[in-house]
Each structure stands twice: as C-alpha cells, then as structure tokens.
Design a protein around this motif. Sequence first.
Motif, mmCIF file in Angstrom:
data_model
loop_
_atom_site.group_PDB
_atom_site.id
_atom_site.type_symbol
_atom_site.label_atom_id
_atom_site.label_comp_id
_atom_site.label_asym_id
_atom_site.label_seq_id
_atom_site.Cartn_x
_atom_site.Cartn_y
_atom_site.Cartn_z
ATOM 1 N N GLU A 185 34.901 94.356 54.474
ATOM 2 C CA GLU A 185 35.535 95.363 53.618
ATOM 3 C C GLU A 185 36.042 94.755 52.310
ATOM 4 N N GLY A 186 35.735 93.475 52.077
ATOM 5 C CA GLY A 186 36.188 92.809 50.856
ATOM 6 C C GLY A 186 37.540 92.164 50.982
ATOM 7 N N GLY A 187 37.944 91.848 52.204
ATOM 8 C CA GLY A 187 39.252 91.253 52.445
ATOM 9 C C GLY A 187 39.489 89.980 51.662
ATOM 10 N N GLN A 188 40.722 89.816 51.214
ATOM 11 C CA GLN A 188 41.148 88.649 50.462
ATOM 12 C C GLN A 188 41.945 87.745 51.385
ATOM 13 N N ILE A 189 41.578 86.469 51.458
ATOM 14 C CA ILE A 189 42.343 85.518 52.260
ATOM 15 C C ILE A 189 43.331 84.831 51.325
ATOM 16 N N ILE A 190 44.611 85.022 51.604
ATOM 17 C CA ILE A 190 45.668 84.429 50.803
ATOM 18 C C ILE A 190 46.350 83.346 51.638
ATOM 19 N N ASP A 191 46.237 82.109 51.174
ATOM 20 C CA ASP A 191 46.840 80.958 51.843
ATOM 21 C C ASP A 191 48.176 80.678 51.160
ATOM 22 N N VAL A 192 49.269 80.827 51.888
ATOM 23 C CA VAL A 192 50.603 80.714 51.284
ATOM 24 C C VAL A 192 51.223 79.319 51.444
ATOM 25 N N ARG A 193 50.401 78.344 51.782
ATOM 26 C CA ARG A 193 50.902 76.964 51.848
ATOM 27 C C ARG A 193 51.123 76.431 50.432
ATOM 28 N N THR A 194 51.770 75.295 50.327
ATOM 29 C CA THR A 194 51.981 74.668 49.021
ATOM 30 C C THR A 194 50.643 74.204 48.456
ATOM 31 N N LYS A 195 50.629 73.961 47.154
ATOM 32 C CA LYS A 195 49.398 73.495 46.507
ATOM 33 C C LYS A 195 48.913 72.183 47.136
#
Length: 115
Positions: free
Chosen positions: A36-46
Amino acid sequence: MNETIIYPILAIIAFILYKKYTQYKVLKLVPSLLEEGGQIIDVRTKGEFTQGSKEGSINIPLDSLKAKMNELDNTKPIIVCCASGSRSALARRLLITNGFENVHNAGVWSSLLKF
C-alpha cells in the motif's frame, strides 16, 4: 513461594507476552502495508541507523519526529521501528496524537529485514 513476589512476576511476564504478540501481529501486516506504499520510519539515532538499517527506511530520530512530521505522507501506512520497540511505541503514540491514523509499531528494526 511468597504471594507478594508471584503477582509482580506474573504481571511482568504478561506484559512481555502482550508486547511480543502485538509486534507479531504487526509483522504479519507488513507485506500488505508495504504494498500500500507504507513508509518505514526508523526512530533510532543517526549513529544507530548508520550501523545498520532496513533498506528504504527513513531515519527520523524520535527527538526530531515532531518537527519532521510534515515530511510524512499521512495517506499511506507508517511503520515505525527502533532498537527495542520502546522508542517506536512512543513514536506511534506521538503520530496518532497528531492526526496520523494508519501507524504501526514493528518494534525491532532488524525484524523488518525479511521483507
């Protein structure tokens, strides 16, 4: 065994099982969310993100998420992940509180490598 010890232990076990079960349910949804076009957002530090990440994921550290929410497409599913599932749970709540509806906590980022 002393009853005062048993109940807290049972509560901890129940919490861990609940957390694992909810992450399992989300991981079963990941293929369809990505279709469905899902976005994976990784919220770890850079720094954590550069040491390893899911290809195609977007790194938005948790402390920057509120300021960068406008960069996300609210019409597509959002899959949040981190190192343990704790920060991604906070990110999910933050996004939902700010009007995002289709947000899923996948927990540990490495669990997404198989997709």
